[in-house]
Design a protein around this motif. Structure first.
Motif, PDB file in Angstrom:
ATOM      1  N   UNK A   1      -2.951  13.645   1.445  1.00 49.90           N
ATOM      2  CA  UNK A   1      -1.599  14.027   1.047  1.00 49.90           C
ATOM      3  C   UNK A   1      -0.518  13.417   1.948  1.00 49.90           C
ATOM      4  N   UNK A   2      -0.821  13.190   3.212  1.00 49.76           N
ATOM      5  CA  UNK A   2       0.189  12.580   4.098  1.00 49.76           C
ATOM      6  C   UNK A   2       0.566  11.176   3.619  1.00 49.76           C
ATOM      7  N   UNK A   3      -0.402  10.321   3.273  1.00 48.21           N
ATOM      8  CA  UNK A   3      -0.001   9.032   2.700  1.00 48.21           C
ATOM      9  C   UNK A   3       0.810   9.186   1.406  1.00 48.21           C
ATOM     10  N   UNK A   4       0.514  10.226   0.624  1.00 44.81           N
ATOM     11  CA  UNK A   4       1.296  10.463  -0.594  1.00 44.81           C
ATOM     12  C   UNK A   4       2.750  10.727  -0.267  1.00 44.81           C
ATOM     13  N   UNK A   5       2.982  11.490   0.779  1.00 42.99           N
ATOM     14  CA  UNK A   5       4.363  11.767   1.185  1.00 42.99           C
ATOM     15  C   UNK A   5       5.071  10.477   1.587  1.00 42.99           C
ATOM     16  N   UNK A   6       4.407   9.665   2.394  1.00 41.79           N
ATOM     17  CA  UNK A   6       5.008   8.415   2.875  1.00 41.79           C
ATOM     18  C   UNK A   6       5.210   7.439   1.714  1.00 41.79           C
ATOM     19  N   UNK A   7       4.158   7.208   0.946  1.00 39.33           N
ATOM     20  CA  UNK A   7       4.249   6.251  -0.169  1.00 39.33           C
ATOM     21  C   UNK A   7       5.249   6.736  -1.208  1.00 39.33           C
ATOM     22  N   UNK A   8       5.219   8.024  -1.534  1.00 36.58           N
ATOM     23  CA  UNK A   8       6.156   8.573  -2.508  1.00 36.58           C
ATOM     24  C   UNK A   8       7.599   8.408  -2.079  1.00 36.58           C
ATOM     25  N   UNK A   9       7.858   8.618  -0.796  1.00 38.31           N
ATOM     26  CA  UNK A   9       9.217   8.436  -0.275  1.00 38.31           C
ATOM     27  C   UNK A   9       9.644   6.986  -0.413  1.00 38.31           C
ATOM     28  N   UNK A  10       8.761   6.065  -0.032  1.00 37.74           N
ATOM     29  CA  UNK A  10       9.069   4.634  -0.156  1.00 37.74           C
ATOM     30  C   UNK A  10       9.316   4.275  -1.621  1.00 37.74           C
ATOM     31  N   UNK A  11       8.478   4.778  -2.511  1.00 38.08           N
ATOM     32  CA  UNK A  11       8.626   4.466  -3.937  1.00 38.08           C
ATOM     33  C   UNK A  11       9.964   4.945  -4.494  1.00 38.08           C
ATOM     34  N   UNK A  12      10.432   6.068  -4.008  1.00 40.98           N
ATOM     35  CA  UNK A  12      11.735   6.559  -4.462  1.00 40.98           C
ATOM     36  C   UNK A  12      12.882   5.671  -3.974  1.00 40.98           C
ATOM     37  N   UNK A  13      12.671   4.995  -2.847  1.00 43.02           N
ATOM     38  CA  UNK A  13      13.743   4.214  -2.232  1.00 43.02           C
ATOM     39  C   UNK A  13      13.774   2.741  -2.609  1.00 43.02           C
ATOM     40  N   UNK A  14      12.624   2.177  -2.985  1.00 42.32           N
ATOM     41  CA  UNK A  14      12.594   0.733  -3.265  1.00 42.32           C
ATOM     42  C   UNK A  14      12.970   0.436  -4.713  1.00 42.32           C
ATOM     43  N   UNK A  15      13.204  -0.847  -4.965  1.00 39.69           N
ATOM     44  CA  UNK A  15      13.534  -1.312  -6.319  1.00 39.69           C
ATOM     45  C   UNK A  15      12.354  -1.043  -7.254  1.00 39.69           C
ATOM     46  N   UNK A  16      12.664  -0.540  -8.419  1.00 40.17           N
ATOM     47  CA  UNK A  16      11.629  -0.186  -9.405  1.00 40.17           C
ATOM     48  C   UNK A  16      11.233  -1.396 -10.238  1.00 40.17           C
ATOM     49  N   UNK A  17       9.977  -1.387 -10.707  1.00 43.08           N
ATOM     50  CA  UNK A  17       9.492  -2.426 -11.611  1.00 43.08           C
ATOM     51  C   UNK A  17       8.952  -3.660 -10.925  1.00 43.08           C
TER      52      UNK A  17
ATOM     53  N   UNK B   1       6.357  -5.863  -8.323  1.00 38.88           N
ATOM     54  CA  UNK B   1       4.919  -5.822  -8.041  1.00 38.88           C
ATOM     55  C   UNK B   1       4.616  -4.829  -6.923  1.00 38.88           C
ATOM     56  N   UNK B   2       5.472  -4.787  -5.919  1.00 40.83           N
ATOM     57  CA  UNK B   2       5.285  -3.844  -4.811  1.00 40.83           C
ATOM     58  C   UNK B   2       5.324  -2.414  -5.325  1.00 40.83           C
ATOM     59  N   UNK B   3       6.289  -2.119  -6.172  1.00 41.21           N
ATOM     60  CA  UNK B   3       6.413  -0.769  -6.729  1.00 41.21           C
ATOM     61  C   UNK B   3       5.167  -0.417  -7.557  1.00 41.21           C
ATOM     62  N   UNK B   4       4.743  -1.327  -8.384  1.00 42.86           N
ATOM     63  CA  UNK B   4       3.568  -1.074  -9.233  1.00 42.86           C
ATOM     64  C   UNK B   4       2.303  -0.866  -8.393  1.00 42.86           C
ATOM     65  N   UNK B   5       2.095  -1.726  -7.407  1.00 44.55           N
ATOM     66  CA  UNK B   5       0.887  -1.625  -6.583  1.00 44.55           C
ATOM     67  C   UNK B   5       0.896  -0.357  -5.730  1.00 44.55           C
ATOM     68  N   UNK B   6       2.025  -0.070  -5.111  1.00 41.25           N
ATOM     69  CA  UNK B   6       2.121   1.158  -4.313  1.00 41.25           C
ATOM     70  C   UNK B   6       2.012   2.387  -5.218  1.00 41.25           C
ATOM     71  N   UNK B   7       2.544   2.285  -6.425  1.00 42.15           N
ATOM     72  CA  UNK B   7       2.477   3.385  -7.373  1.00 42.15           C
ATOM     73  C   UNK B   7       1.050   3.699  -7.778  1.00 42.15           C
ATOM     74  N   UNK B   8       0.239   2.687  -7.955  1.00 36.33           N
ATOM     75  CA  UNK B   8      -1.181   2.904  -8.287  1.00 36.33           C
ATOM     76  C   UNK B   8      -1.904   3.628  -7.150  1.00 36.33           C
ATOM     77  N   UNK B   9      -1.625   3.188  -5.925  1.00 32.21           N
ATOM     78  CA  UNK B   9      -2.230   3.835  -4.752  1.00 32.21           C
ATOM     79  C   UNK B   9      -1.761   5.287  -4.666  1.00 32.21           C
ATOM     80  N   UNK B  10      -0.474   5.495  -4.867  1.00 29.83           N
ATOM     81  CA  UNK B  10       0.115   6.839  -4.836  1.00 29.83           C
ATOM     82  C   UNK B  10      -0.544   7.744  -5.879  1.00 29.83           C
ATOM     83  N   UNK B  11      -0.659   7.244  -7.109  1.00 29.10           N
ATOM     84  CA  UNK B  11      -1.267   8.041  -8.174  1.00 29.10           C
ATOM     85  C   UNK B  11      -2.724   8.363  -7.868  1.00 29.10           C
ATOM     86  N   UNK B  12      -3.459   7.400  -7.341  1.00 31.91           N
ATOM     87  CA  UNK B  12      -4.854   7.639  -6.982  1.00 31.91           C
ATOM     88  C   UNK B  12      -4.956   8.745  -5.930  1.00 31.91           C
ATOM     89  N   UNK B  13      -4.192   8.614  -4.859  1.00 26.39           N
ATOM     90  CA  UNK B  13      -4.244   9.623  -3.796  1.00 26.39           C
ATOM     91  C   UNK B  13      -3.759  10.987  -4.276  1.00 26.39           C
TER      92      UNK B  13
END
Length: 127
Positions: A14-30, A32-44
């Motif tokens: 869950x700690x990586x989810x907090x970090x990754x989720x925060x980054x995902x909310x702040x970075x540009x959407x759509x 490759x970085x957003x998509x790849x981090x989003x997959x990791x976030x969803x998995x965790x």
């Protein structure tokens, strides 16, 4: 597996989810970085939600002598992650965005606040 083992495994996911989720909310959407981090976030998020279902409620009322109110956020996660994934696959950005924001604030921030209430491990650790 003991309750403490599950709790530590939950914290590790869950700690990586907090970090990754925060980054995902702040970075540009759509991107490759957003998509790849989003997959990791969803998995965790799915892994951490599944782990919590095996952890009996330690505080408050229990349903079936196991589940507490905080488990509702685990079920919310198990519903929201796949539906958000399929929403973006269908091009429904608005639904995906709404679900992912709900997931972050409900399953990460609100659940995180609950973990610091008296009787819980993190409350004892920090206070």
């Amino acid at each position: 597996m003991s309750y403490l083992d599950l709790m530590y495994f939950h914290l590790i996911t869950v700690v990586p989810c907090f970090v990754i989720g925060t980054v995902l909310l702040l970075i540009k959407k759509g991107t490759d970085t957003h998509r790849n981090m989003g997959r990791v976030y969803m998995f965790f998020m799915m892994v951490t939600a599944l782990i919590t279902l095996f952890m009996p409620a330690q505080v408050g009322t229990r349903i079936f002598n196991h589940f507490g109110w905080i488990h509702s956020l685990s079920f919310l996660t198990l519903y929201t992650v796949p539906t958000a994934y399929f929403a973006i696959k269908k091009g429904n950005v608005k639904s995906h965005k709404r679900k992912m924001i709900l997931l972050y604030f409900g399953a990460i921030l609100i659940a995180g606040v609950f973990t610091f209430t008296p009787g819980r491990y993190l409350h004892e650790l920090f206070f």
